[in-house]
Design a protein around this motif. Structure first.
Motif, short mmCIF file in Angstrom:
data_model
loop_
_atom_site.label_atom_id
_atom_site.label_comp_id
_atom_site.label_asym_id
_atom_site.label_seq_id
_atom_site.Cartn_x
_atom_site.Cartn_y
_atom_site.Cartn_z
N TYR A 91 41.15 29.84 41.14
CA TYR A 91 40.28 29.89 39.96
C TYR A 91 40.99 30.55 38.79
CZ TYR A 91 36.09 28.29 42.41
OH TYR A 91 35.17 27.52 43.08
N VAL A 92 41.64 31.67 39.06
CA VAL A 92 42.36 32.40 38.02
C VAL A 92 43.48 31.53 37.43
CG1 VAL A 92 43.92 34.35 37.61
CG2 VAL A 92 41.82 34.69 38.93
N SER A 93 44.24 30.87 38.29
CA SER A 93 45.36 30.04 37.83
C SER A 93 44.88 28.86 37.01
CB SER A 93 46.17 29.53 39.03
OG SER A 93 46.75 30.60 39.73
N THR A 94 43.77 28.25 37.42
CA THR A 94 43.26 27.08 36.70
C THR A 94 42.79 27.47 35.31
OG1 THR A 94 42.55 26.09 38.80
CG2 THR A 94 41.61 25.17 36.79
N LEU A 95 42.10 28.60 35.19
CA LEU A 95 41.70 29.06 33.86
C LEU A 95 42.93 29.44 33.04
CD1 LEU A 95 39.39 29.60 31.93
CD2 LEU A 95 39.18 31.90 32.88
N SER B 145 48.65 35.45 35.55
CA SER B 145 49.71 35.71 36.55
C SER B 145 49.73 37.18 36.92
CB SER B 145 51.07 35.26 36.01
OG SER B 145 51.40 35.96 34.83
N GLU B 146 49.43 38.06 35.96
CA GLU B 146 49.40 39.49 36.25
C GLU B 146 48.28 39.84 37.23
OE1 GLU B 146 49.03 41.27 32.46
OE2 GLU B 146 51.05 40.74 31.79
N VAL B 147 47.13 39.16 37.12
CA VAL B 147 46.03 39.39 38.05
C VAL B 147 46.42 38.95 39.45
CG1 VAL B 147 43.71 38.60 38.70
CG2 VAL B 147 44.18 39.33 36.35
N ARG B 148 47.09 37.82 39.57
CA ARG B 148 47.53 37.34 40.89
C ARG B 148 48.51 38.33 41.51
NH1 ARG B 148 48.40 32.56 38.09
NH2 ARG B 148 50.62 32.63 38.57
N ILE B 149 49.44 38.83 40.71
CA ILE B 149 50.41 39.81 41.21
C ILE B 149 49.70 41.07 41.64
CG2 ILE B 149 52.34 41.30 40.54
CD1 ILE B 149 53.26 39.02 38.67
N HIS B 150 48.73 41.53 40.86
CA HIS B 150 47.99 42.74 41.19
C HIS B 150 47.26 42.58 42.53
CE1 HIS B 150 45.52 46.35 40.48
NE2 HIS B 150 44.53 45.64 41.01
N LEU B 151 46.64 41.43 42.75
CA LEU B 151 45.92 41.20 44.01
C LEU B 151 46.88 41.19 45.19
CD1 LEU B 151 43.37 38.45 42.90
CD2 LEU B 151 42.89 40.84 43.42
N ARG B 152 48.06 40.58 44.99
CA ARG B 152 49.04 40.54 46.08
C ARG B 152 49.55 41.94 46.40
NH1 ARG B 152 52.73 37.69 43.82
NH2 ARG B 152 54.38 39.24 43.57
N LEU B 153 49.86 42.72 45.37
CA LEU B 153 50.36 44.08 45.60
C LEU B 153 49.28 45.00 46.16
CD1 LEU B 153 52.54 44.60 42.39
CD2 LEU B 153 53.29 43.98 44.69
N SER B 154 48.02 44.59 46.00
CA SER B 154 46.91 45.38 46.55
C SER B 154 46.65 45.05 48.02
CB SER B 154 45.65 45.14 45.73
OG SER B 154 45.83 45.54 44.39
N GLY B 155 47.45 44.15 48.57
CA GLY B 155 47.33 43.83 50.00
C GLY B 155 46.55 42.58 50.32
N HIS B 156 46.10 41.85 49.29
CA HIS B 156 45.37 40.61 49.53
C HIS B 156 46.33 39.46 49.80
CE1 HIS B 156 41.52 42.34 48.40
NE2 HIS B 156 42.07 42.86 47.32
#
Length: 343
Positions: free
Chosen positions: A121-125, A146-157
């Protein structure tokens, strides 16, 4: 400087700036002057800064413009942006930053989406924002997605989608078909036939409910799938009908009907929902309708067919992509080697 010219009862506004000419006709001089001033102001901002501030425009308006420009080229994008419009469409573009985007992703996860789905959803928007930045020259912070996706990955998701590696066994497929056959009632979706066709042909759910009577050639044992999914562009594909059972199903559903009639005239979404609900009921967790496509490809490979032959059934143009549909064991390799006289 813009020029306003009266033509009959209407007013034509003409703006020339930086080698570009724009004109538009209005019912009143005031409307023409307001439009010309807006165009000149926008051109001045672009000339000065490269981009124009979005001001009061909302995400919903940007999504609408994206659609009007013909950028929604498939149903998945359209569906995702419809939900995005509902969730965050009320935000002004100038007010939607990293924090708001992250909160949106977290809300989607709290509502049951996996992190990988929320990232879709984030990437499509984000694609819509990039389009607005390039095509409309809007000063949009396209990097926040892209920063939100990186943040989620670094948060362990787990932000990468799980591979679809759950494939039903022969016994499970027969159990599913048997269940649907025992519960089917006239006038309802013939799920037992649809599952059999999917398991034997590797057709996707949307393809099964789209083929017509005219697409089926009983004598040649072939079925043409119009505009079949392709990584570059959709195209027609003719596949062989390999099993007598599926051949009989298609023949019985086509007999005496018009060539333009749908073979399975049912809603693909209903088919998917029924299949998913039944898998939960039968305790076959991890199986989705697309699993039947994996099942067919794996079964054909295990039977000794070469990847080029299997690609005729599945319509994969990239044979490397077909490898993810093959799940062979060492024992099966030994069996094939013995049949070829290698061992």
């Amino acid at each position: 400087m813009a020029s306003i010219m009266k033509r009959g009862n209407r007013y034509r506004a003409l703006v020339r700036r930086s080698g570009t000419t724009r004109c538009k006709t209005f019912g009143s001089r005031r409307e023409a002057e307001a439009w010309a001033a807006s165009v000149e102001r926008r051109a001045h901002e672009i000339a000065a800064h490269g981009y124009v501030a979005p001001k009061a425009a909302t995400i919903a308006e940007l999504i609408d413009a994206f659609e009007a420009a013909g950028m929604m080229r498939n149903g998945t994008t359209r569906s995702i942006l419809r939900v995005s419009r509902r969730d965050v469409g009320h935000y002004r573009l100038s007010d939607f930053g990293f924090v708001q985007c992250l909160e949106w992703a977290e809300r989607r996860m709290a509502d049951g989406n996996e992190a990988s789905t929320a990232c879709v959803y984030v990437s499509t928007l984000g694609r819509v924002y990039k389009w607005g930045r390039v095509a409309k020259r809007l000063d949009l912070p396209a990097s926040i997605f892209s920063e939100v996706r990186i943040h989620l990955r670094l948060s362990g998701h787990k932000t990468k989608p799980r591979t679809r590696d759950r494939i039903p066994t022969d016994a499970e497929v027969e159990r599913i078909i048997g269940y649907f056959k025992s519960t089917w009632r006239k006038g309802k979706v013939p799920m037992h036939e649809i599952v059999r066709v999917a398991a034997d042909t590797a057709m996707r759910r949307g393809e099964i409910v789209r083929v017509t009577v005219g697409d089926f050639d009983h004598n040649r044992r072939e079925l043409t799938i119009r505009q079949r999914k392709h990584p570059v562009h959709k195209r027609d594909a003719t596949i062989p009908i390999l099993t007598n059972e599926t051949l009989a199903i298609l023949h019985s559903r086509c007999e005496g009907r018009s060539p333009n009639d749908l073979i399975f005239d049912f809603d693909g979404r209903s088919v998917g929902k029924q299949f998913t609900a039944t898998m939960h009921e039968l305790g076959l967790n991890g199986l989705v309708f697309h699993s039947l496509r994996h099942y067919c490809a794996s079964r054909l490979i295990a039977s000794g067919m070469t990847i080029p032959m299997v690609s005729i059934v599945t319509s994969h143009s990239d044979w490397a992509m077909l490898k993810r549909y093959t799940h062979l064991s060492a024992a099966q390799v030994h069996e094939q080697a013995q049949s070829l006289g290698i061992s």
